[in-house]
Design an enzyme around this catalytic site. Structure first.
Site, short mmCIF file in Angstrom:
data_model
loop_
_atom_site.label_atom_id
_atom_site.label_comp_id
_atom_site.label_asym_id
_atom_site.label_seq_id
_atom_site.Cartn_x
_atom_site.Cartn_y
_atom_site.Cartn_z
CG HIS A 1 -3.51 -2.55 3.38
ND1 HIS A 1 -2.38 -3.00 3.88
CD2 HIS A 1 -3.59 -3.23 2.04
CE1 HIS A 1 -1.84 -3.69 3.14
NE2 HIS A 1 -2.53 -4.18 2.10
CG ASP B 1 1.97 -1.72 -1.67
OD1 ASP B 1 1.61 -2.51 -2.25
OD2 ASP B 1 2.24 -1.63 -0.56
#
Length: 483
Positions: A184, A256
């Site tokens: 992230h 993702d």
């Protein structure tokens, strides 16, 4: 060359979009009518199950069989349980029991619940082999550190979810379990050589493919021994050669979230979208905060790439066809009966106790706070629902002697979550156990560090089901009522 209008609809067919509210905004509904493959829901879209079902009906009315997806792994990562915690044990708990039939039954019940709520695609299970205890993004989301164990449960979880009526998604290909960084925030690097990668990381994905998984989600990680200059999501040698050719996967490949810095931090989301399609991804998960204007920019980037010859139009058509096939599969999915008790039953089986529990009449229960991971978010955890006077404090700001004074004459229970990752927590617990050898320590994360204490309880996860299981163990040793 197709018309711009045709290209726009083909580009839309590769997009899995988020939105902000509890009901779908007009731009999202119009986008679904104009070909968006589907939507990805997050905690901000869910107030309760009744509202969620109303929302999914609204989305269903906008297009034929849109993909309505979320990250519902059970355990620590939950969207439908984000206000209370999940009713299902997570993968680490199921791996610790190591009963594939239980894993299949738990995921079948979860899939049936999601099916009843109108969800058609679950971005689960995580089939990463968690060989790095300090991994900041996987941890209890993994079935374990042994590739053979993870493979057994990967196949069981995929089978269970799809028996429950939702398309499963094995993630994070080619394996996020050996990383020390969170994708992230940055691009993690794995130094595993090709042989180790095949023996360890790829084994559970082979099992998932053999179980008939409908989709696989890529990881924003870089494999240094393979000479990768870009994250796996953007690398044809990983997405196409390894997953498609070597593992023989012919289903839908999902990126993702493209807003994650590990993939788009240096190049931007539109460019990451084009490169992901070039690599072989079919469905682009845009992330949590990518809304209308940015989605338009992504679509324009894809159309421009085709017009310029950079992206083959047939590659775009192929991606759109694969998303369409999964959408079609969701209309033919069978339903199954949900077993509401299986989650708590499974969590109870996963609890492990070392030492002999003392009488716990009127204990002082102290929880040492731990920050939520980006994938988990702000989901309640701990024993407070069953021990209402539970105290939560920071190991970095509070003093152990204050806790010891408050616990004078009372049993002391200390609750931690992934204590191995936080030096201040380990030091705090060590001080308490040194002064009070009868301290009961409850670990709601990975049991990777064990203090010298009287009793050690491990749940392998912090779902509501796992926390209740620990509370029952403690309550059975004293007079604490369990509700």
């Amino acid at each position: 060359m197709p018309t711009d209008r045709t290209l726009e609809r083909l580009a839309n067919a590769t997009l899995l979009v988020p939105f902000e509210d509890l009901s779908a905004p007009r731009w999202a509904l119009d986008g679904l009518a104009d070909g968006f493959a589907g939507v990805c829901l997050f905690a901000n879209n869910i107030a309760d199950r009744e509202q969620l079902r109303t929302l999914t009906r609204q989305l269903e009315s906008a297009a034929e069989a849109p993909l309505i997806s979320l990250d519902e792994e059970g355990g620590d990562v939950t969207r439908i349980g984000h206000l209370t915690g999940s009713d299902y044990p997570g993968n680490a708990a199921l791996g610790s029991v190591d009963d594939p039939a239980l894993t299949r039954a738990v995921h079948r019940a979860l899939g049936a619940e999601l099916h009843g709520l109108g969800i058609t695609l679950d971005l689960a299970p995580s089939v990463d082999v968690n060989t790095t205890a300090d991994n900041p993004v996987i941890g209890t989301r993994s079935f374990g550190a042994d590739p053979e164990l993870v493979s057994r449960h990967a196949g069981a979880a995929v089978t269970g979810l799809q028996e429950g009526g939702v398309a499963a998604c094995a993630k994070h290909f080619p394996g996020h379990g050996a990383t020390y960084q969170d994708s992230h925030e940055e691009t993690p690097v794995i130094d595993a050589d090709v042989d180790l990668l095949r023996r360890r990381e790829l084994s559970p994905f082979r099992a998932a493919v053999q179980a008939g998984v409908r989709s696989v989600l890529t990881a924003h990680i870089r494999l240094r021994p393979l000479g990768m200059a870009e994250p796996a999501t953007l690398t044809p040698a990983i997405v196409t050669d390894l997953l498609r050719t070597e593992l023989g996967f012919d289903g839908m490949i999902i990126s993702d979230a493209l807003e994650m810095r590990g993939v788009s931090g240096d190049i931007g989301i539109p460019e990451a979208a084009v490169r992901a399609l070039l690599a072989g991804c079919d469905l682009l998960c845009l992330g949590r905060f990518v809304y209308h204007d940015e989605i338009v920019a992504v679509r324009e980037a894809i159309v421009t790439a085709v017009r310029s010859g950079r992206l083959d139009g047939q590659r775009l058509e192929q991606a759109a066809q694969r998303t369409a096939l999964v959408r079609s599969w969701t209309t033919q999915r069978r339903t199954t009966t949900e077993d509401p008790a299986i989650g708590l039953d499974g969590a109870r089986r996963a609890v492990q106790v070392t030492g002999e529990l003392p009488s716990l009449h009127s204990p002082l229960v102290v929880e040492l706070d731990a920050p939520p991971g980006a994938a988990v978010g702000e989901v309640p955890w701990g024993l407070a629902p069953w021990f209402p006077e539970t105290v939560r404090l920071s190991a970095e700001r509070e003093r152990s002697d204050k806790v010891l004074a408050d616990a004078s004459g009372r049993p002391l229970v200390v609750v931690v979550r992934d204590a191995h990752r936080y030096p201040a927590t380990r030091g705090f617990v060590t001080e308490l156990c040194r002064a009070r050898p009868d301290t009961v320590v409850v670990e709601l994360g990975l049991p990777a560090w064990r203090p010298e204490c009287g009793v050690y309880v491990s749940t392998h996860g912090a779902s509501r089901a796992s926390c209740q299981s620990a509370a029952e163990i403690l309550g059975a040793a004293g007079t604490v009522p369990i509700s």
